[in-house]
Design an enzyme around this catalytic site. Structure first.
Site, PDB file in Angstrom:
ATOM      1  N   LYS A   1       5.048   1.296   6.866  1.00  0.00           N
ATOM      2  CA  LYS A   1       4.499   2.359   7.714  1.00  0.00           C
ATOM      3  C   LYS A   1       3.978   3.497   6.844  1.00  0.00           C
ATOM      4  O   LYS A   1       3.201   3.247   5.954  1.00  0.00           O
ATOM      5  CB  LYS A   1       5.563   2.789   8.720  1.00  0.00           C
ATOM      6  CG  LYS A   1       6.277   1.615   9.418  1.00  0.00           C
ATOM      7  CD  LYS A   1       5.362   0.797  10.309  1.00  0.00           C
ATOM      8  CE  LYS A   1       5.959  -0.528  10.767  1.00  0.00           C
ATOM      9  NZ  LYS A   1       7.243  -0.440  11.468  1.00  0.00           N
TER      10      LYS A   1
ATOM     11  N   ARG B   1      13.262 -12.640 -10.738  1.00  0.00           N
ATOM     12  CA  ARG B   1      13.888 -12.362  -9.445  1.00  0.00           C
ATOM     13  C   ARG B   1      14.750 -11.127  -9.581  1.00  0.00           C
ATOM     14  O   ARG B   1      15.758 -11.147 -10.233  1.00  0.00           O
ATOM     15  CB  ARG B   1      14.700 -13.567  -8.944  1.00  0.00           C
ATOM     16  CG  ARG B   1      15.289 -13.268  -7.575  1.00  0.00           C
ATOM     17  CD  ARG B   1      16.100 -14.348  -6.910  1.00  0.00           C
ATOM     18  NE  ARG B   1      16.255 -15.606  -7.573  1.00  0.00           N
ATOM     19  CZ  ARG B   1      17.262 -15.878  -8.403  1.00  0.00           C
ATOM     20  NH1 ARG B   1      18.171 -14.978  -8.653  1.00  0.00           N
ATOM     21  NH2 ARG B   1      17.326 -17.057  -8.962  1.00  0.00           N
TER      22      ARG B   1
HETATM   23  C1  LIG Z   1       8.332  -1.268  11.577  1.00  0.00           C
HETATM   24  C2  LIG Z   1       9.699  -0.783  11.703  1.00  0.00           C
HETATM   25  C3  LIG Z   1      10.785  -1.542  11.218  1.00  0.00           C
HETATM   26  C4  LIG Z   1      10.610  -2.916  10.600  1.00  0.00           C
HETATM   27  O1  LIG Z   1       9.839  -2.878   9.439  1.00  0.00           O
HETATM   28  P1  LIG Z   1       8.899  -4.097   8.944  1.00  0.00           P
HETATM   29  O2  LIG Z   1       8.348  -3.584   7.675  1.00  0.00           O
HETATM   30  O3  LIG Z   1       7.868  -4.316  10.027  1.00  0.00           O
HETATM   31  O4  LIG Z   1       9.772  -5.292   8.785  1.00  0.00           O
HETATM   32  C5  LIG Z   1      12.051  -0.997  11.350  1.00  0.00           C
HETATM   33  N1  LIG Z   1      12.254   0.189  11.941  1.00  0.00           N
HETATM   34  C6  LIG Z   1      11.242   0.941  12.419  1.00  0.00           C
HETATM   35  C7  LIG Z   1      11.520   2.259  13.049  1.00  0.00           C
HETATM   36  C8  LIG Z   1       9.929   0.473  12.327  1.00  0.00           C
HETATM   37  O5  LIG Z   1       8.932   1.214  12.823  1.00  0.00           O
END
Ligand SMILES: *Cc1c(COP(=O)(O)O)cnc(C)c1O
Length: 380
Positions: A202, A53
Site C-alpha cells: 500500500k 534465502r
Molecule cells: C492490503 C492489506 C493487508 C494485506 O496485505 P497484502 O500485501 O495485500 O497481502 C493487510 N491489512 C490491511 C489493512 C491491508 O489494507
C-alpha cells in the site's frame, strides 16, 4: 547521529544512507545472487551471506529504512502483507487464545478465523474501540491481541496505548496493523505495541507495483520475534531482491506522498461532508468522527488517505456514482499515488458493510480536480 533524532523525511529520502557497496553509487544496486562465495581459507567472503534465502543485502537495506521509520529494534520483510500476518499468528500455540478487532481488513479476518479453527485456538472478535468490550475480552489470559488502526473500511480508531495496557494485563502481545496510517503517521511501537505490521503493498511502496509486507518489533530478543525470524529463514517466506529494491525506491518519497495524500483526503472529506448527496463521511480527520480525538493524539502530520462515504440512496445508486467517476480508478487496494474507489459490499457481501458505502483511497492528484470529479459523479 542516532536514527532517533532524524525525522522521517530525512531517513526516507536517503534510504537510511544505503549506498552501492560495489561502486560507491548513491543508489544501491540490486543484489541478485542466490549463493555467496568462500575464500581459499573456507571463510565466507561476507560473513552474513551464505545462501540467498533470508540473506540478501537489498532486502536488508529496505528493512533498515523501515526499522528506522518505525523506531523498531528489528524489521523483517515478507513477500506480502498477508505473509507477514500469517508469520505472526503461526507463533500462537495450538489451543491458545487470540483477541481480534472486528470489522477489519477482510483478508485478515477470514484467514485468522480458519487458522484458529484448524489449530484449536480460541478466537474472540470484539469492537476494540469499545474500551469496555476490549477490557472484558482481556480479562481472560491470551497470547495475542490484534488491532488495525485506523480500520479498513470502517475507519475506527483504537487507542493503541490503552489496548497495549489491556493486552499486557492479559499476558498477551499487542500487534497493530497500521497499513492505513503508515509509519510516517503512526509509530505503533511508541504507543506500547509489541509488534507493528504493514502491508508494504500500500502506501509504503505507493506506486501500485510491489507486493510486500513487514513486521517490526520493540524487542528482538522476545520469544515470539525469535520464532518469527527463525521461521522466515527456515520456512522461506522471503521477499525477492527486485521487490525490495523497488520498495526502497518508493519509501524515499513516503513522507512527501503521505503529506499530499492526507491534505487531499481531508479536503475531499470536507467537500463530501458538505454534499447533499452524501449521508455520512467516515474520516478520522473530521472533528465529528468518533475517533477524532484519539486519532489526533496518535497520528502525526495527517489522518491518512483512506475514507469511506455512505451515498444517499441505495446500493445501485452508490455503484452508479462510482461508475461515473473519471479520475478514480474503480479498483481495490489503497495508498497508491493514484486515487481509487471501491464498492466494498461487492467484495464482502456478508460482513455487514452498508451497500451504499464507497471506499476512497485518495492519491496525490490535484484535490480540486478530484472534488470536481466527485461532484459531477454525485450530480448524475
Ligand atoms: C492490503 C492489506 C493487508 C494485506 O496485505 P497484502 O500485501 O495485500 O497481502 C493487510 N491489512 C490491511 C489493512 C491491508 O489494507
Amino acid at each position: 547521529m542516532s536514527d532517533k533524532r532524524l525525522h522521517p523525511a530525512t531517513i526516507a529520502a536517503r534510504a537510511a544512507g544505503a549506498l552501492n557497496a560495489g561502486d560507491g553509487g548513491v543508489i544501491p544496486g540490486i543484489s541478485v545472487a542466490t549463493t555467496y562465495a568462500r575464500g581459499a581459507d573456507n571463510a565466507l567472503l561476507h560473513p552474513r551471506n551464505m545462501y540467498c534465502r533470508d540473506e540478501n543485502d537489498t532486502v536488508r537495506q529496505a528493512e533498515e529504512v523501515i526499522r528506522q521509520l518505525e523506531g523498531a529494534e528489528e524489521s523483517l520483510l515478507f513477500p506480502s502483507g498477508m505473509a507477514s500476518v500469517t508469520a505472526l499468528f503461526r507463533t500462537v500455540p495450538d489451543g491458545g487464545r487470540v483477541v481480534m478487532q472486528s470489522g477489519i481488513y477482510w483478508g485478515v479476518t477470514s484467514w485468522v478465523r480458519g487458522h484458529c479453527a484448524r489449530h484449536g485456538i480460541t478466537l474472540e472478535e470484539v469492537d476494540a474501540t469499545d474500551a469496555g468490550a476490549l477490557g472484558a475480552a482481556c480479562e481472560t489470559p491470551a497470547d495475542l491481541v490484534w488491532i488495525e488502526v485506523p480500520s479498513n473500511p470502517w475507519l475506527k480508531t483504537v487507542d493503541i496505548a490503552r489496548a497495549a495496557d489491556l493486552a499486557h494485563g492479559a499476558g498477551a502481545l499487542l500487534a497493530v496493523d497500521g497499513t492505513a496510517a503508515s509509519p510516517v503517521l503512526t509509530r505503533a511501537l511508541d504507543f506500547g505495541a509489541d509488534i507493528s505490521m504493514h502491508s508494504a503493498t500500500k502506501s509504503m511502496n505507493g506506486h501500485t507495483d510491489v507486493v510486500a509486507g513487514v513486521l517490526s518489533c520493540r524487542d528482538r530478543a522476545a520469544r515470539v520475534w525469535q520464532e518469527i525470524a527463525r521461521e522466515r529463514h527456515d520456512g522461506g517466506a522471503i521477499l525477492g531482491p527486485f521487490e525490495a529494491w523497488l520498495l526502497m525506491r518508493g519509501l524515499r518519497t513516503l513522507p512527501l506522498r503521505m503529506e499530499r495524500m492526507c491534505e487531499n483526503a481531508l479536503r475531499v472529506a470536507q467537500a463530501l461532508d458538505a454534499h447533499e448527496g452524501i449521508e455520512a463521511v467516515w474520516y478520522p480527520g473530521l472533528p465529528g468522527h468518533p475517533g477524532h480525538e484519539v486519532a489526533a493524539r496518535q497520528m502525526t502530520g495527517g489522518f491518512g488517505c483512506l475514507l469511506s462515504v455512505l451515498v444517499r440512496g441505495d446500493a445501485a445508486r452508490a455503484i452508479g456514482v462510482a461508475g461515473r467517476l473519471q479520475l478514480f480508478h474503480r479498483a481495490t487496494s489503497l495508498g497508491g499515488v493514484e486515487s481509487l474507489v471501491e464498492h466494498r459490499a461487492t467484495i464482502e457481501p456478508d460482513s455487514g458493510i452498508p451497500g451504499t458505502l464507497l471506499r476512497l483511497s485518495v492519491g496525490i492528484e490535484d484535490a480540486g480536480d478530484l472534488i470536481a470529479d466527485l461532484r459531477q459523479a454525485l450530480g448524475g
